[in-house]
Design an enzyme around this catalytic site. Structure first.
Site, PDB file in Angstrom:
ATOM      1  N   CYS A   1     -24.550 -22.369 -28.640  1.00  0.00           N
ATOM      2  CA  CYS A   1     -25.974 -22.643 -28.432  1.00  0.00           C
ATOM      3  C   CYS A   1     -26.587 -21.480 -27.676  1.00  0.00           C
ATOM      4  O   CYS A   1     -25.979 -20.975 -26.725  1.00  0.00           O
ATOM      5  CB  CYS A   1     -26.127 -23.940 -27.639  1.00  0.00           C
ATOM      6  SG  CYS A   1     -27.838 -24.413 -27.316  1.00  0.00           S
TER       7      CYS A   1
ATOM      8  N   HIS B   1     -27.481 -30.625 -34.354  1.00  0.00           N
ATOM      9  CA  HIS B   1     -27.491 -29.844 -33.115  1.00  0.00           C
ATOM     10  C   HIS B   1     -28.927 -29.568 -32.670  1.00  0.00           C
ATOM     11  O   HIS B   1     -29.277 -29.786 -31.504  1.00  0.00           O
ATOM     12  CB  HIS B   1     -26.718 -28.526 -33.330  1.00  0.00           C
ATOM     13  CG  HIS B   1     -26.748 -27.614 -32.151  1.00  0.00           C
ATOM     14  ND1 HIS B   1     -25.630 -27.311 -31.412  1.00  0.00           N
ATOM     15  CD2 HIS B   1     -27.780 -26.934 -31.569  1.00  0.00           C
ATOM     16  CE1 HIS B   1     -25.972 -26.488 -30.426  1.00  0.00           C
ATOM     17  NE2 HIS B   1     -27.267 -26.243 -30.500  1.00  0.00           N
ATOM     18  N   GLU B   2     -29.754 -29.080 -33.610  1.00  0.00           N
ATOM     19  CA  GLU B   2     -31.126 -28.706 -33.222  1.00  0.00           C
ATOM     20  C   GLU B   2     -31.939 -29.931 -32.830  1.00  0.00           C
ATOM     21  O   GLU B   2     -32.686 -29.897 -31.847  1.00  0.00           O
ATOM     22  CB  GLU B   2     -31.816 -27.934 -34.353  1.00  0.00           C
ATOM     23  CG  GLU B   2     -31.157 -26.607 -34.724  1.00  0.00           C
ATOM     24  CD  GLU B   2     -30.857 -25.715 -33.528  1.00  0.00           C
ATOM     25  OE1 GLU B   2     -31.572 -25.791 -32.508  1.00  0.00           O
ATOM     26  OE2 GLU B   2     -29.872 -24.950 -33.603  1.00  0.00           O
TER      27      GLU B   2
ATOM     28  N   HIS C   1     -31.634 -31.296 -29.324  1.00  0.00           N
ATOM     29  CA  HIS C   1     -32.423 -30.637 -28.278  1.00  0.00           C
ATOM     30  C   HIS C   1     -33.728 -31.391 -28.003  1.00  0.00           C
ATOM     31  O   HIS C   1     -34.250 -31.349 -26.885  1.00  0.00           O
ATOM     32  CB  HIS C   1     -32.761 -29.197 -28.693  1.00  0.00           C
ATOM     33  CG  HIS C   1     -31.650 -28.215 -28.475  1.00  0.00           C
ATOM     34  ND1 HIS C   1     -31.199 -27.867 -27.226  1.00  0.00           N
ATOM     35  CD2 HIS C   1     -30.918 -27.479 -29.351  1.00  0.00           C
ATOM     36  CE1 HIS C   1     -30.228 -26.956 -27.340  1.00  0.00           C
ATOM     37  NE2 HIS C   1     -30.033 -26.707 -28.623  1.00  0.00           N
TER      38      HIS C   1
HETATM   39 NI    NI Z   1     -28.640 -25.231 -29.294  1.00  0.00          NI
END
Ligand code: NI
Length: 177
Positions: free
Chosen positions: A100, A142-143, A146
């Site tokens: 990341c 993953h994105e 966030h």
């Molecule tokens: Ni990330």
């Protein structure tokens, strides 16, 4: 279209829930997407989420790259995804190594749903609706994490599978996620 500073793990802004975008096709939203794209490309990321440049809105971008780190992975089309909704298509999960931009130099083994459908909008307010699997599905998860204040280390099951990239993978010079 400046390259923006990417904030790093430890900054409380990465732990907040981002807000829904309410107005599409605005100069502000297009400028945000351009800043995200410039920053992602400059840092050779697979994707980036608005909270990583300290903007608390539900906007992520990803794809449009050939990954040196995942040379065999499918190419993911460049995608702008606003107010995303993720729907796993089965309980099946798969472990994979992630990094990341907000956790530079590190890698961890993270379980993700293997197949999912994602919906949302692009910056113009046009509907996005895709069914994907494997690496593409991993990047989206993953994105979008966030946007809910979740960083990948929080999803690692076995912290022995978390470490510095150059120690875990000597000779691998690929960029951070
Ligand atoms: Ni990330």
């Amino acid at each position: 279209m400046p390259i923006r500073e990417v904030i790093r793990m430890g900054d409380p802004r990465l732990l907040a829930r981002a807000r829904e975008v309410e107005a599409f096709d605005t100069p502000e939203l297009h400028a945000l997407v351009m800043d995200l794209e410039d920053t992602m490309r400059a840092m050779q990321g697979a994707g980036i989420a608005a909270p990583q440049i300290a903007v608390g809105l539900r906007v992520v971008i990803f794809g449009g790259f050939r990954s040196a780190r995942y040379p065999d992975a499918e190419e993911i089309p460049y995608t702008v995804l606003v107010n995303p909704v993720l729907e796993p298509l089965s309980d099946e999960t798969e472990d994979g190594w992630e990094g990341c931009l907000s956790v530079p130099g590190m890698r961890g083994l993270v379980p993700r749903f293997r197949q999912l459908r994602y919906t949302g909008f692009d910056a113009f307010g046009r509907r996005v609706d895709r069914t994907v699997a494997d690496f593409h599905a991993r990047v989206v998860q993953h994105e979008c994490d966030h946007l809910d204040g979740i960083l990948y280390p929080m999803r690692i099951r076995d912290l022995r599978q978390f470490g510095f990239q150059d120690v875990l993978f000597p000779g691998d010079t690929a960029a951070d996620d």
